[in-house]
Design a protein around this motif. Structure first.
Motif, PDB file in Angstrom:
ATOM      1  N   ILE A 123       8.564   0.910  96.721  1.00 11.46           N
ATOM      2  CA  ILE A 123       9.884   0.911  95.975  1.00 11.46           C
ATOM      3  C   ILE A 123      10.313   1.843  95.903  1.00 11.46           C
ATOM      4  O   ILE A 123      10.464   2.974  96.240  1.00 11.46           O
ATOM      5  CB  ILE A 123       9.489   0.516  94.478  1.00 11.46           C
ATOM      6  CG1 ILE A 123       9.149   1.671  94.222  1.00 11.46           C
ATOM      7  CG2 ILE A 123       8.363  -0.996  93.771  1.00 11.46           C
ATOM      8  CD1 ILE A 123       8.078   1.795  92.201  1.00 11.46           C
ATOM      9  N   GLU A 124      11.823   1.444  95.424  1.00  9.67           N
ATOM     10  CA  GLU A 124      13.466   2.930  95.285  1.00  9.67           C
ATOM     11  C   GLU A 124      12.833   4.036  95.069  1.00  9.67           C
ATOM     12  O   GLU A 124      12.762   4.705  95.687  1.00  9.67           O
ATOM     13  CB  GLU A 124      14.144   2.129  94.292  1.00  9.67           C
ATOM     14  CG  GLU A 124      15.383   0.962  95.135  1.00  9.67           C
ATOM     15  CD  GLU A 124      13.822  -0.463  94.152  1.00  9.67           C
ATOM     16  OE1 GLU A 124      14.991  -1.539  94.806  1.00  9.67           O
ATOM     17  OE2 GLU A 124      13.562  -0.402  93.908  1.00  9.67           O
ATOM     18  N   SER A 147      17.892   0.944  97.381  1.00  6.95           N
ATOM     19  CA  SER A 147      16.860   1.862  97.914  1.00  6.95           C
ATOM     20  C   SER A 147      17.795   2.690  98.830  1.00  6.95           C
ATOM     21  O   SER A 147      17.470   4.320  98.911  1.00  6.95           O
ATOM     22  CB  SER A 147      15.645   1.616  99.625  1.00  6.95           C
ATOM     23  OG  SER A 147      15.018   0.074  98.784  1.00  6.95           O
ATOM     24  N   ASP A 169      10.423  -5.992  99.226  1.00  2.32           N
ATOM     25  CA  ASP A 169      10.669  -7.665  98.849  1.00  2.32           C
ATOM     26  C   ASP A 169      11.319  -7.417 100.502  1.00  2.32           C
ATOM     27  O   ASP A 169      11.952  -8.582 100.311  1.00  2.32           O
ATOM     28  CB  ASP A 169      12.126  -7.508  98.174  1.00  2.32           C
ATOM     29  CG  ASP A 169      11.876  -6.533  96.733  1.00  2.32           C
ATOM     30  OD1 ASP A 169      10.671  -7.212  96.431  1.00  2.32           O
ATOM     31  OD2 ASP A 169      12.961  -6.636  96.324  1.00  2.32           O
ATOM     32  N   ASP A 170      11.170  -7.147 101.662  1.00  7.66           N
ATOM     33  CA  ASP A 170      11.680  -6.998 102.800  1.00  7.66           C
ATOM     34  C   ASP A 170      10.483  -7.942 103.406  1.00  7.66           C
ATOM     35  O   ASP A 170       9.971  -8.168 103.632  1.00  7.66           O
ATOM     36  CB  ASP A 170      11.504  -5.397 103.830  1.00  7.66           C
ATOM     37  CG  ASP A 170      12.445  -5.254 104.727  1.00  7.66           C
ATOM     38  OD1 ASP A 170      13.961  -5.145 104.608  1.00  7.66           O
ATOM     39  OD2 ASP A 170      11.931  -5.688 105.748  1.00  7.66           O
ATOM     40  N   HIS A 216       9.586  -1.608 102.234  1.00  6.92           N
ATOM     41  CA  HIS A 216      10.025  -1.957 101.003  1.00  6.92           C
ATOM     42  C   HIS A 216       9.554  -3.524 100.702  1.00  6.92           C
ATOM     43  O   HIS A 216       9.308  -4.422 101.490  1.00  6.92           O
ATOM     44  CB  HIS A 216      11.346  -2.227 100.256  1.00  6.92           C
ATOM     45  CG  HIS A 216      12.113  -2.636  99.372  1.00  6.92           C
ATOM     46  ND1 HIS A 216      11.928  -4.254  97.913  1.00  6.92           N
ATOM     47  CD2 HIS A 216      12.468  -2.004  97.828  1.00  6.92           C
ATOM     48  CE1 HIS A 216      12.049  -3.760  96.775  1.00  6.92           C
ATOM     49  NE2 HIS A 216      12.952  -2.905  96.963  1.00  6.92           N
ATOM     50  N   ALA A 226      17.195  -4.659  98.432  1.00 14.35           N
ATOM     51  CA  ALA A 226      16.435  -4.001  97.761  1.00 14.35           C
ATOM     52  C   ALA A 226      17.338  -3.117  99.575  1.00 14.35           C
ATOM     53  O   ALA A 226      16.949  -1.256  98.757  1.00 14.35           O
ATOM     54  CB  ALA A 226      15.300  -4.728  98.702  1.00 14.35           C
TER      55      ALA A 226
END
Length: 311
Positions: A259-260, A298, A250-251, A248, A294
């Motif tokens: 993204i998701e 996810s 944001d990790d 992801h 996230a």
């Protein structure tokens, strides 16, 4: 058919040092995300303890004994700079193994259409005789070999979309002609393995390294051009997903930009493949994902898609 969610409170007892990314809160966030009304139809199952017979599907007795003997009574210890055990870690790891075994049994016995194991510690970095990368036992490999040996299947596939290469899974199945292992992962990145030329003893390992800052477009094209054709050619009778969500954007531990919806897409396409190849039989097990929000969103997208596929 329904989707099973396998979990156990013991998995919250695996406590890592302060600031460690593989923290108790990971499972708390996932559990909270899957507790809304949307996920009420899930068949919720408490994971049993894995047995030594299950551990021996992936690891030699000497390794199993060493991990059991290492389990501390009253403090957290380090097996390596990244991998730790607290007094609750052994039971947590055994619940993760037991969840995967039970999930395979439920799917292959027709009790549910597919399953997700919301457990920790993860497993795909654990090699035959080496704990590493937060992992103690090879959960996905144990699931695949249990399907083959206890249920008489001939072929299984493990698909790993964690951002880190599943070096442990690769080590464990290197000589297994009946298990296809396909991994997409950022490269260069820990653990440094996963080059395309690493193909296993029977050409049944498929590594798809992705350069830093890759987005969902390259991720999807790589699966369409490389991973999915390899899975189709192998003709598995069950598919195991090593579901890491640390690709992801944001990790904090990596630099891919999924993204998701990318995870939902991968899940949807894997389930579509499974419908055509093996009656939709899919078992997914949680691997990485270290931005808590996230990870939660996810994992929810992943399970939502499993539920849609199982209907």
């Amino acid at each position: 058919m329904s989707t099973a969610l396998l979990h156990h409170a013991d998995c919250l007892g695996h406590v890592t040092p302060y600031g460690h990314p593989e923290q108790v809160a990971r499972l708390e966030y996932v559990s909270r995300a899957l507790s809304t009304d949307e996920f009420a139809p899930l068949v919720r199952v408490e994971a049993p303890l894995g047995e030594d017979a299950h551990l021996l599907l992936a690891h030699p007795q000497a390794y199993v004994t060493a991990i059991r003997n290492a389990a501390p009574a009253d403090e957290t210890i380090s097996l390596d700079p990244d991998t730790h055990m607290s007094p609750g870690s052994l039971n947590a790891a055994l619940r993760a193994v037991g969840a995967n075994v039970k999930a395979v049994d439920m799917v292959l016995d027709g009790e549910v259409g597919n399953a997700f194991c919301a457990t920790r510690p993860p497993g795909h970095h654990a090699e035959k005789q080496t704990p590493m990368g937060f992992c103690l036992f090879g959960n996905a490999v144990i699931a695949a070999r249990h399907a083959l040996r206890a249920h008489g299947l001939s072929r299984a596939a493990i698909i790993d979309f964690d951002v880190h290469h599943g070096n442990g899974t690769q080590d464990l199945v290197w000589d297994d002609a009946d298990i296809l292992f396909a991994s997409s992962h950022q490269s260069p990145l820990y653990p440094g393995s996963g080059k395309p030329e690493e193909q296993g003893a029977h050409g049944q390992i498929v590594n798809v390294p992705l350069p830093p800052n890759s987005d969902g477009t390259l991720f999807r094209k790589s699966y369409e051009r490389i991973v999915f054709p390899a899975v189709e050619a192998h003709k598995p009778e069950i598919i195991i997903i090593s579901a890491g969500f640390d690709a992801h954007r944001d990790d904090p531990l990596a630099n891919l930009n999924l993204i998701e919806e990318d995870f939902a897409w991968a899940t949807r396409e894997i389930c579509r493949l499974a419908d055509g190849l093996c009656g939709g039989r899919v078992v997914s097990t949680l691997e990485g994902g270290y931005d808590l929000d996230a990870l939660a969103s996810s994992a929810a997208a992943h399970v939502r898609t499993l539920m849609e596929a199982a209907k």
